[in-house]
Write a protein that holds these residues in place. Structure first.
Motif, PDB file in Angstrom:
ATOM      1  N   THR A  58      86.808 -30.080   6.977  1.00  0.00           N
ATOM      2  CA  THR A  58      86.326 -29.534   8.389  1.00  0.00           C
ATOM      3  C   THR A  58      88.041 -29.496   9.282  1.00  0.00           C
ATOM      4  O   THR A  58      88.571 -30.578   9.566  1.00  0.00           O
ATOM      5  CB  THR A  58      85.522 -29.872   9.015  1.00  0.00           C
ATOM      6  OG1 THR A  58      84.451 -29.645   8.266  1.00  0.00           O
ATOM      7  CG2 THR A  58      85.404 -28.955  10.037  1.00  0.00           C
ATOM      8  N   SER A  59      88.821 -28.992   9.969  1.00  0.00           N
ATOM      9  CA  SER A  59      90.057 -28.791  10.021  1.00  0.00           C
ATOM     10  C   SER A  59      89.776 -27.824  11.311  1.00  0.00           C
ATOM     11  O   SER A  59      89.130 -26.579  11.302  1.00  0.00           O
ATOM     12  CB  SER A  59      90.806 -28.134   9.376  1.00  0.00           C
ATOM     13  OG  SER A  59      90.751 -27.149   8.777  1.00  0.00           O
ATOM     14  N   MET A  60      90.792 -28.437  12.198  1.00  0.00           N
ATOM     15  CA  MET A  60      90.605 -27.440  13.778  1.00  0.00           C
ATOM     16  C   MET A  60      91.579 -26.628  14.254  1.00  0.00           C
ATOM     17  O   MET A  60      92.275 -28.101  14.539  1.00  0.00           O
ATOM     18  CB  MET A  60      89.585 -27.405  14.842  1.00  0.00           C
ATOM     19  CG  MET A  60      89.806 -26.477  15.804  1.00  0.00           C
ATOM     20  SD  MET A  60      87.878 -26.892  17.248  1.00  0.00           S
ATOM     21  CE  MET A  60      86.683 -26.874  15.882  1.00  0.00           C
ATOM     22  N   ASP A  61      92.302 -26.241  14.890  1.00  0.00           N
ATOM     23  CA  ASP A  61      93.816 -25.903  14.992  1.00  0.00           C
ATOM     24  C   ASP A  61      93.466 -26.176  16.744  1.00  0.00           C
ATOM     25  O   ASP A  61      92.459 -25.573  17.006  1.00  0.00           O
ATOM     26  CB  ASP A  61      94.617 -25.083  15.728  1.00  0.00           C
ATOM     27  CG  ASP A  61      94.801 -25.205  14.290  1.00  0.00           C
ATOM     28  OD1 ASP A  61      95.524 -25.949  12.970  1.00  0.00           O
ATOM     29  OD2 ASP A  61      95.748 -23.040  13.148  1.00  0.00           O
ATOM     30  N   LEU A  62      93.953 -27.362  17.256  1.00  0.00           N
ATOM     31  CA  LEU A  62      93.778 -27.476  19.238  1.00  0.00           C
ATOM     32  C   LEU A  62      94.721 -27.400  19.603  1.00  0.00           C
ATOM     33  O   LEU A  62      96.022 -26.815  19.201  1.00  0.00           O
ATOM     34  CB  LEU A  62      93.458 -28.980  19.405  1.00  0.00           C
ATOM     35  CG  LEU A  62      91.910 -29.435  18.719  1.00  0.00           C
ATOM     36  CD1 LEU A  62      91.686 -30.947  18.889  1.00  0.00           C
ATOM     37  CD2 LEU A  62      91.338 -28.487  18.992  1.00  0.00           C
ATOM     38  N   PRO A  63      95.313 -26.749  21.202  1.00  0.00           N
ATOM     39  CA  PRO A  63      96.516 -26.229  22.037  1.00  0.00           C
ATOM     40  C   PRO A  63      97.115 -27.419  21.860  1.00  0.00           C
ATOM     41  O   PRO A  63      96.435 -28.528  22.314  1.00  0.00           O
ATOM     42  CB  PRO A  63      94.899 -25.940  23.294  1.00  0.00           C
ATOM     43  CG  PRO A  63      93.927 -25.783  23.363  1.00  0.00           C
ATOM     44  CD  PRO A  63      93.955 -26.360  21.925  1.00  0.00           C
ATOM     45  N   GLY A  64      98.073 -26.722  21.133  1.00  0.00           N
ATOM     46  CA  GLY A  64      99.675 -27.888  21.650  1.00  0.00           C
ATOM     47  C   GLY A  64      99.530 -28.425  20.599  1.00  0.00           C
ATOM     48  O   GLY A  64      99.398 -27.662  19.078  1.00  0.00           O
ATOM     49  N   PRO A  65      99.856 -29.717  20.764  1.00  0.00           N
ATOM     50  CA  PRO A  65     100.888 -30.453  19.048  1.00  0.00           C
ATOM     51  C   PRO A  65      99.120 -31.018  18.355  1.00  0.00           C
ATOM     52  O   PRO A  65      99.452 -32.222  17.662  1.00  0.00           O
ATOM     53  CB  PRO A  65     101.682 -31.478  19.400  1.00  0.00           C
ATOM     54  CG  PRO A  65     101.643 -31.906  20.953  1.00  0.00           C
ATOM     55  CD  PRO A  65     100.744 -30.192  21.301  1.00  0.00           C
ATOM     56  N   PHE A  66      98.204 -31.005  19.169  1.00  0.00           N
ATOM     57  CA  PHE A  66      96.990 -31.367  18.624  1.00  0.00           C
ATOM     58  C   PHE A  66      96.532 -30.794  17.062  1.00  0.00           C
ATOM     59  O   PHE A  66      96.157 -29.793  17.589  1.00  0.00           O
ATOM     60  CB  PHE A  66      96.189 -31.858  19.968  1.00  0.00           C
ATOM     61  CG  PHE A  66      96.623 -32.231  20.967  1.00  0.00           C
ATOM     62  CD1 PHE A  66      96.793 -33.970  20.480  1.00  0.00           C
ATOM     63  CD2 PHE A  66      96.946 -31.618  22.232  1.00  0.00           C
ATOM     64  CE1 PHE A  66      97.551 -34.282  21.970  1.00  0.00           C
ATOM     65  CE2 PHE A  66      97.105 -32.065  23.199  1.00  0.00           C
ATOM     66  CZ  PHE A  66      97.226 -33.652  22.953  1.00  0.00           C
ATOM     67  N   GLY A  67      95.474 -31.849  16.182  1.00  0.00           N
ATOM     68  CA  GLY A  67      95.304 -30.926  15.700  1.00  0.00           C
ATOM     69  C   GLY A  67      93.652 -31.938  15.109  1.00  0.00           C
ATOM     70  O   GLY A  67      93.809 -33.086  15.227  1.00  0.00           O
ATOM     71  N   TYR A  68      92.488 -31.576  14.265  1.00  0.00           N
ATOM     72  CA  TYR A  68      91.403 -32.336  14.483  1.00  0.00           C
ATOM     73  C   TYR A  68      91.007 -31.985  12.789  1.00  0.00           C
ATOM     74  O   TYR A  68      91.325 -30.729  12.048  1.00  0.00           O
ATOM     75  CB  TYR A  68      90.352 -31.663  14.935  1.00  0.00           C
ATOM     76  CG  TYR A  68      89.147 -32.047  14.492  1.00  0.00           C
ATOM     77  CD1 TYR A  68      89.040 -33.442  14.168  1.00  0.00           C
ATOM     78  CD2 TYR A  68      88.502 -31.497  13.756  1.00  0.00           C
ATOM     79  CE1 TYR A  68      87.833 -34.365  13.994  1.00  0.00           C
ATOM     80  CE2 TYR A  68      86.984 -32.163  13.018  1.00  0.00           C
ATOM     81  CZ  TYR A  68      86.444 -33.258  13.284  1.00  0.00           C
ATOM     82  OH  TYR A  68      85.644 -34.437  12.890  1.00  0.00           O
ATOM     83  N   ARG A  69      90.993 -33.001  11.515  1.00  0.00           N
ATOM     84  CA  ARG A  69      91.239 -33.048  10.195  1.00  0.00           C
ATOM     85  C   ARG A  69      89.920 -33.892  10.000  1.00  0.00           C
ATOM     86  O   ARG A  69      89.956 -35.112   9.872  1.00  0.00           O
ATOM     87  CB  ARG A  69      92.054 -32.571   9.270  1.00  0.00           C
ATOM     88  CG  ARG A  69      91.369 -33.081   8.054  1.00  0.00           C
ATOM     89  CD  ARG A  69      92.271 -33.029   6.548  1.00  0.00           C
ATOM     90  NE  ARG A  69      93.634 -31.266   7.360  1.00  0.00           N
ATOM     91  CZ  ARG A  69      94.756 -30.852   6.561  1.00  0.00           C
ATOM     92  NH1 ARG A  69      95.256 -31.465   6.145  1.00  0.00           N
ATOM     93  NH2 ARG A  69      94.291 -29.418   6.743  1.00  0.00           N
ATOM     94  N   SER A  70      88.876 -33.622   9.258  1.00  0.00           N
ATOM     95  CA  SER A  70      87.693 -34.790   8.936  1.00  0.00           C
ATOM     96  C   SER A  70      87.302 -34.347   7.070  1.00  0.00           C
ATOM     97  O   SER A  70      87.462 -32.682   6.942  1.00  0.00           O
ATOM     98  CB  SER A  70      86.506 -34.276   9.437  1.00  0.00           C
ATOM     99  OG  SER A  70      85.990 -35.367   8.696  1.00  0.00           O
ATOM    100  N   THR A  71      87.760 -35.175   6.495  1.00  0.00           N
ATOM    101  CA  THR A  71      88.225 -34.857   4.756  1.00  0.00           C
ATOM    102  C   THR A  71      86.606 -36.041   4.598  1.00  0.00           C
ATOM    103  O   THR A  71      86.486 -36.791   4.656  1.00  0.00           O
ATOM    104  CB  THR A  71      89.064 -35.258   3.978  1.00  0.00           C
ATOM    105  OG1 THR A  71      89.838 -34.558   5.143  1.00  0.00           O
ATOM    106  CG2 THR A  71      88.756 -34.878   2.574  1.00  0.00           C
ATOM    107  N   THR A  72      85.383 -35.598   3.811  1.00  0.00           N
ATOM    108  CA  THR A  72      84.742 -36.370   2.489  1.00  0.00           C
ATOM    109  C   THR A  72      85.085 -35.690   1.349  1.00  0.00           C
ATOM    110  O   THR A  72      85.234 -34.715   0.876  1.00  0.00           O
ATOM    111  CB  THR A  72      83.257 -35.770   3.366  1.00  0.00           C
ATOM    112  OG1 THR A  72      83.252 -34.734   3.148  1.00  0.00           O
ATOM    113  CG2 THR A  72      83.114 -36.285   4.663  1.00  0.00           C
TER     114      THR A  72
END
Length: 73
Positions: free
Chosen positions: A46-60
Motif C-alpha cells: 500500500t503506497s500513497m504520495d504525500l505533499p512535498g518530499p514525503f511518501g508512505y509505503r507499507s509492504t507485507t
C-alpha cells in the motif's frame, strides 16, 4: 549488465496489470489516493504520495508454511 523486462497494461480506469520476468501484479487506485498492489509472489503493498518530499509505503509478504518432516530411524 543484465537485461530487464517490465510491461504495464491499463485494464480498467484505476487498474493496472504489471508483468515482469519473474512475476505479475495488479495495482488499483488513482494518483490522488492510496494505491494497493498485490503480486503473484504474495507481496502486498500500500503506497500513497504525500505533499512535498514525503511518501508512505507499507509492504507485507505472505510467508509460506513449512511442511512437516518425518524422521526415519
Amino acid at each position: 549488465m543484465g537485461l530487464t523486462f517490465r510491461k504495464s497494461f491499463r485494464i480498467l480506469p484505476g487498474v493496472r496489470l504489471n508483468i515482469n520476468r519473474k512475476s505479475w501484479s495488479v495495482t488499483t487506485g488513482s494518483g490522488n489516493g492510496p494505491r494497493h498492489t498485490v503480486s503473484s509472489t504474495g507481496r502486498r503493498t500500500t503506497s500513497m504520495d504525500l505533499p512535498g518530499p514525503f511518501g508512505y509505503r507499507s509492504t507485507t509478504t505472505k510467508r509460506g508454511r513449512k511442511g512437516s518432516r518425518t524422521r526415519r530411524s
